[in-house]
Design a protein around this motif. Sequence first.
Motif, PDB file in Angstrom:
ATOM      1  N   UNK A 192       0.656  -1.302   0.158  1.00 11.21           N
ATOM      2  CA  UNK A 192       0.086   0.013  -0.128  1.00 11.21           C
ATOM      3  C   UNK A 192       0.955   1.369   0.002  1.00 11.21           C
ATOM      4  N   UNK A 193       2.071   1.324   0.435  1.00 15.12           N
ATOM      5  CA  UNK A 193       2.953   2.305   0.500  1.00 15.12           C
ATOM      6  C   UNK A 193       4.402   2.226   0.176  1.00 15.12           C
ATOM      7  N   UNK A 219      12.029   4.826 -10.289  1.00 13.50           N
ATOM      8  CA  UNK A 219      12.051   3.572  -9.829  1.00 13.50           C
ATOM      9  C   UNK A 219      11.569   3.301  -8.639  1.00 13.50           C
ATOM     10  N   UNK A 220      11.403   4.049  -7.774  1.00 10.06           N
ATOM     11  CA  UNK A 220      10.861   3.900  -6.310  1.00 10.06           C
ATOM     12  C   UNK A 220       9.313   4.075  -6.573  1.00 10.06           C
ATOM     13  N   UNK A 221       8.987   4.906  -7.473  1.00  9.86           N
ATOM     14  CA  UNK A 221       7.608   5.154  -7.686  1.00  9.86           C
ATOM     15  C   UNK A 221       6.829   3.791  -8.141  1.00  9.86           C
ATOM     16  N   UNK A 222       7.570   3.267  -9.137  1.00  8.93           N
ATOM     17  CA  UNK A 222       7.207   1.997  -9.933  1.00  8.93           C
ATOM     18  C   UNK A 222       7.326   0.867  -9.028  1.00  8.93           C
ATOM     19  N   UNK A 223       8.230   0.618  -8.047  1.00 13.03           N
ATOM     20  CA  UNK A 223       8.268  -0.236  -6.938  1.00 13.03           C
ATOM     21  C   UNK A 223       7.161  -0.270  -6.014  1.00 13.03           C
ATOM     22  N   UNK A 224       6.465   0.760  -5.905  1.00 13.07           N
ATOM     23  CA  UNK A 224       5.386   0.664  -5.365  1.00 13.07           C
ATOM     24  C   UNK A 224       4.095  -0.176  -5.900  1.00 13.07           C
ATOM     25  N   UNK A 225       4.240  -0.130  -7.093  1.00 10.29           N
ATOM     26  CA  UNK A 225       3.119  -1.105  -7.748  1.00 10.29           C
ATOM     27  C   UNK A 225       4.040  -2.431  -8.290  1.00 10.29           C
ATOM     28  N   UNK A 241       3.538  12.050 -14.134  1.00  6.16           N
ATOM     29  CA  UNK A 241       4.075  10.986 -13.173  1.00  6.16           C
ATOM     30  C   UNK A 241       3.989  11.810 -11.780  1.00  6.16           C
ATOM     31  N   UNK A 242       4.207  13.333 -12.077  1.00  4.70           N
ATOM     32  CA  UNK A 242       4.333  14.222 -10.714  1.00  4.70           C
ATOM     33  C   UNK A 242       3.074  13.888 -10.068  1.00  4.70           C
ATOM     34  N   UNK A 243       1.968  13.854 -10.447  1.00  4.28           N
ATOM     35  CA  UNK A 243       0.854  13.602  -9.682  1.00  4.28           C
ATOM     36  C   UNK A 243       1.033  12.307  -8.538  1.00  4.28           C
ATOM     37  N   UNK A 272       1.468  12.342  -4.405  1.00  2.00           N
ATOM     38  CA  UNK A 272       0.843  11.265  -3.539  1.00  2.00           C
ATOM     39  C   UNK A 272       1.783  10.521  -2.636  1.00  2.00           C
ATOM     40  N   UNK A 273       2.834   9.718  -3.296  1.00  2.00           N
ATOM     41  CA  UNK A 273       3.484   8.951  -2.724  1.00  2.00           C
ATOM     42  C   UNK A 273       4.643   9.209  -1.930  1.00  2.00           C
ATOM     43  N   UNK A 274       5.298  10.289  -2.324  1.00  2.00           N
ATOM     44  CA  UNK A 274       6.472  10.596  -1.713  1.00  2.00           C
ATOM     45  C   UNK A 274       6.724  12.206  -1.367  1.00  2.00           C
TER      46      UNK A 274
END
Length: 351
Positions: free
Chosen positions: A32-33, A243-249, A307-309, A313-315
């Motif tokens: 989830x995070x 890479x970090x953002x894509x790792x979330x999913x 991707x900025x959106x 949200x994520x970081x």
Amino acid sequence: MGNCGSCITSPHDDPEPRPSSRTRELPPKPIESIAVPRRVYSTETLRRQSVATTLVEGNDEREDLDDPNVYVPMMQKSKFKITAQSDSKDLSHQLICHLFDGHNAPFVPEALLRRGLKVLDVGCGSGNWVMEMADAYPLGEFVGLDVRTGDWDSEREESLSNLKFVRGNVLKRLPFEDNTFDYVHQQHLLSWVPEGLCPYVIAELTRVLKPGGYIDLIETPILPTLPTSSTTRRTDRLTALIGLLFSARRANPRIALDLAELASEDDGLFDVRGTRRCAAVGWAGSDGDQAVADLWKAEVKKGLWDLGKVAAERVGVKEVEWKRWCEEALGDCEQGAGFMNAYRVSARKRL
């Protein structure tokens, strides 16, 4: 680039997808995070250079085609003319057609298409590819599939008697019987799918394909490639954050480099062929087409800004800061001769 995975929904909505014919284990539910990501793609990981099968440029094999860090200019001017503007939703589609010199996969015989094939476009987005194919090959039967329906051009659909759109989710099993289509096309989807589910997606595309039929896969990495000597801390920072953002999913933003390997690993496919095409981003490149290079820069910029959106949200990265980082990275790309790789892989279903 592309549809941003518009023909899929989160695996939360589909906890038990149909398993692949291969033995690769499906992943558990996504986290989830990203606070403690299961897998983080480092800068070095995102630069990996392996592609399983020989890549060919037209009929001419070249030793440097399997190295994604080497820019390979187009061997000849594309016959496809780009008419879309930098802010057009058709731009991504037209840039890919320009790179590959048209809509059709180079490995699918033109004579078969003119005779009439049953064709499926999975993750069709606004439907540009499937509508233009339906218009070009009136004897064929064409189906566009996507999770969302609002992007389709309903007026143009009505004008093409050999085309229909259906709503569906590839992670929830395609709504078609086995062995239905002669030609299955998928573009800019796998980058947004959890990496462990990519083999399942390939298997599902293969399932609905007729024996002897053709599968056509196109992917581009999220970020342009910079020669190693041109990389900067700013581009490395953006690469690592993406890479970090894509790792979330549990997705891989450079799954395009593994496209040929994914097709080769599917037991139902054979005759796997691939090609890599390169597009200069913001600089004219060896091809000398500054107008096209500027359009590629605009398309990459749009994708990064979208991707900025997610980053906010994520970081917690502020949108204005994210855009500044993207502008700096694109400036480095233009000054450092950066380019976008596009991979197209074709295969056939075993008889």
